[in-house]
Scaffold this motif. Structure first.
Motif, PDB file in Angstrom:
ATOM      1  N   ILE A  11       5.965  -5.470 -11.294  1.00 17.66           N
ATOM      2  CA  ILE A  11       5.195  -4.607 -11.376  1.00 17.66           C
ATOM      3  C   ILE A  11       4.582  -3.257 -10.724  1.00 17.66           C
ATOM      4  N   GLY A  12       3.967  -1.810 -10.965  1.00 19.25           N
ATOM      5  CA  GLY A  12       3.971  -0.715 -10.923  1.00 19.25           C
ATOM      6  C   GLY A  12       2.306  -1.288  -9.415  1.00 19.25           C
ATOM      7  N   TYR A  13       2.752  -0.535  -8.345  1.00 17.59           N
ATOM      8  CA  TYR A  13       2.313  -0.343  -7.534  1.00 17.59           C
ATOM      9  C   TYR A  13       1.877   1.344  -7.251  1.00 17.59           C
ATOM     10  N   TRP A  14       1.061   2.003  -7.684  1.00 19.49           N
ATOM     11  CA  TRP A  14       0.652   3.229  -7.021  1.00 19.49           C
ATOM     12  C   TRP A  14      -0.638   3.877  -5.835  1.00 19.49           C
ATOM     13  N   GLY A  15      -1.186   4.818  -5.128  1.00 18.64           N
ATOM     14  CA  GLY A  15      -1.750   5.490  -4.584  1.00 18.64           C
ATOM     15  C   GLY A  15      -1.964   6.130  -4.810  1.00 18.64           C
ATOM     16  N   GLU A  16      -3.069   6.051  -3.513  1.00 16.00           N
ATOM     17  CA  GLU A  16      -4.529   6.497  -4.590  1.00 16.00           C
ATOM     18  C   GLU A  16      -4.639   8.323  -5.366  1.00 16.00           C
ATOM     19  N   GLY A  17      -3.749   8.774  -4.671  1.00 19.40           N
ATOM     20  CA  GLY A  17      -3.080  10.169  -5.476  1.00 19.40           C
ATOM     21  C   GLY A  17      -3.727  11.538  -4.192  1.00 19.40           C
ATOM     22  N   VAL A  18      -3.212  12.553  -4.563  1.00 21.96           N
ATOM     23  CA  VAL A  18      -3.566  13.606  -4.107  1.00 21.96           C
ATOM     24  C   VAL A  18      -3.948  15.284  -4.371  1.00 21.96           C
ATOM     25  N   GLN A  19      -4.481  15.376  -4.651  1.00 17.55           N
ATOM     26  CA  GLN A  19      -4.540  17.111  -4.910  1.00 17.55           C
ATOM     27  C   GLN A  19      -4.136  17.896  -4.386  1.00 17.55           C
ATOM     28  N   VAL A  20      -3.286  18.867  -5.852  1.00 20.01           N
ATOM     29  CA  VAL A  20      -2.266  20.159  -5.328  1.00 20.01           C
ATOM     30  C   VAL A  20      -3.602  20.793  -5.943  1.00 20.01           C
ATOM     31  N   GLN A  67       0.959  -1.103  -0.009  1.00 14.21           N
ATOM     32  CA  GLN A  67       0.331  -0.253  -0.504  1.00 14.21           C
ATOM     33  C   GLN A  67       0.619   1.367  -0.331  1.00 14.21           C
ATOM     34  N   LEU A  68       0.203   1.936  -0.776  1.00 16.10           N
ATOM     35  CA  LEU A  68       1.075   3.419  -1.148  1.00 16.10           C
ATOM     36  C   LEU A  68       0.129   4.496  -0.701  1.00 16.10           C
ATOM     37  N   VAL A  69      -0.320   5.551   0.890  1.00 18.91           N
ATOM     38  CA  VAL A  69      -0.527   6.441   0.637  1.00 18.91           C
ATOM     39  C   VAL A  69      -0.330   7.485   1.144  1.00 18.91           C
ATOM     40  N   GLU A  70      -0.804   8.657   0.091  1.00 16.73           N
ATOM     41  CA  GLU A  70       0.006  10.334  -0.248  1.00 16.73           C
ATOM     42  C   GLU A  70      -0.513  10.641   0.654  1.00 16.73           C
ATOM     43  N   SER A  71      -0.277  11.681   1.834  1.00 13.72           N
ATOM     44  CA  SER A  71      -0.663  12.882   2.059  1.00 13.72           C
ATOM     45  C   SER A  71       0.226  14.171   1.742  1.00 13.72           C
ATOM     46  N   GLY A  72      -1.008  15.446   2.169  1.00  9.81           N
ATOM     47  CA  GLY A  72      -0.105  16.497   2.288  1.00  9.81           C
ATOM     48  C   GLY A  72      -1.165  17.405   0.833  1.00  9.81           C
ATOM     49  N   GLY A  73      -1.628  16.981   0.430  1.00  7.87           N
ATOM     50  CA  GLY A  73      -1.941  17.686  -0.552  1.00  7.87           C
ATOM     51  C   GLY A  73      -2.917  18.690  -0.383  1.00  7.87           C
ATOM     52  N   GLY A  74      -3.506  19.905  -0.822  1.00  8.43           N
ATOM     53  CA  GLY A  74      -4.170  21.038  -0.631  1.00  8.43           C
ATOM     54  C   GLY A  74      -4.234  22.097  -1.714  1.00  8.43           C
ATOM     55  N   LEU A  75      -5.179  22.718  -0.852  1.00 11.24           N
ATOM     56  CA  LEU A  75      -5.149  24.377  -1.374  1.00 11.24           C
ATOM     57  C   LEU A  75      -4.214  25.716  -1.764  1.00 11.24           C
ATOM     58  N   VAL A  76      -3.172  25.856  -1.968  1.00 14.18           N
ATOM     59  CA  VAL A  76      -2.058  27.179  -1.475  1.00 14.18           C
ATOM     60  C   VAL A  76      -1.798  28.405  -2.937  1.00 14.18           C
TER      61      VAL A  76
END
Length: 115
Positions: free
Chosen positions: A102-111, A3-12
């Protein structure tokens, strides 16, 4: 399971900074294998070039980019530090691991960078 879990995105605002994190679980792997991609609306997913931050890095200031990547082996986490953000950096950011064919991806985070 990996599992890959991204965090920290947002509006700047343009010119500001963000630090994304990618927490890796389910596998013991060199964090050097983790890279970042991004996908903007209407565009293909693209690799995000980032200079690694390490004690032995020797990049000249003239070639240092806005993005740097660092790795926390204790927390099994990879960080993407993004400075001086621009509107064209607006995208969904993904961390990626390619291992054993095999390529593993996280769900992604919006910036989102506003001007």
């Amino acid at each position: 399971q990996v599992q890959l879990v991204e965090s920290g995105g947002g509006l700047v605002q343009a010119g500001e900074s963000l630090k994304l994190s990618c927490a890796v679980s389910g596998i013991t792997v060199s964090l050097n294998s983790i890279v970042w991609y991004r996908q903007a609306p209407g565009h293909q997913r693209e690799w995000v070039p980032a200079i690694p931050v390490s004690s032995d890095s020797s990049y000249a200031d003239s070639v240092k980019g806005r993005f740097t990547i660092s790795r926390d082996n204790v927390k099994n986490t990879v960080h993407l530090q993004m400075n001086d953000l621009k509107s064209e950096d607006t995208a969904v950011y993904y961390c990626h691991l390619f291992l054993g064919g095999i390529g593993y991806w996280g769900e992604g985070v919006q910036v989102t960078v506003s001007t």
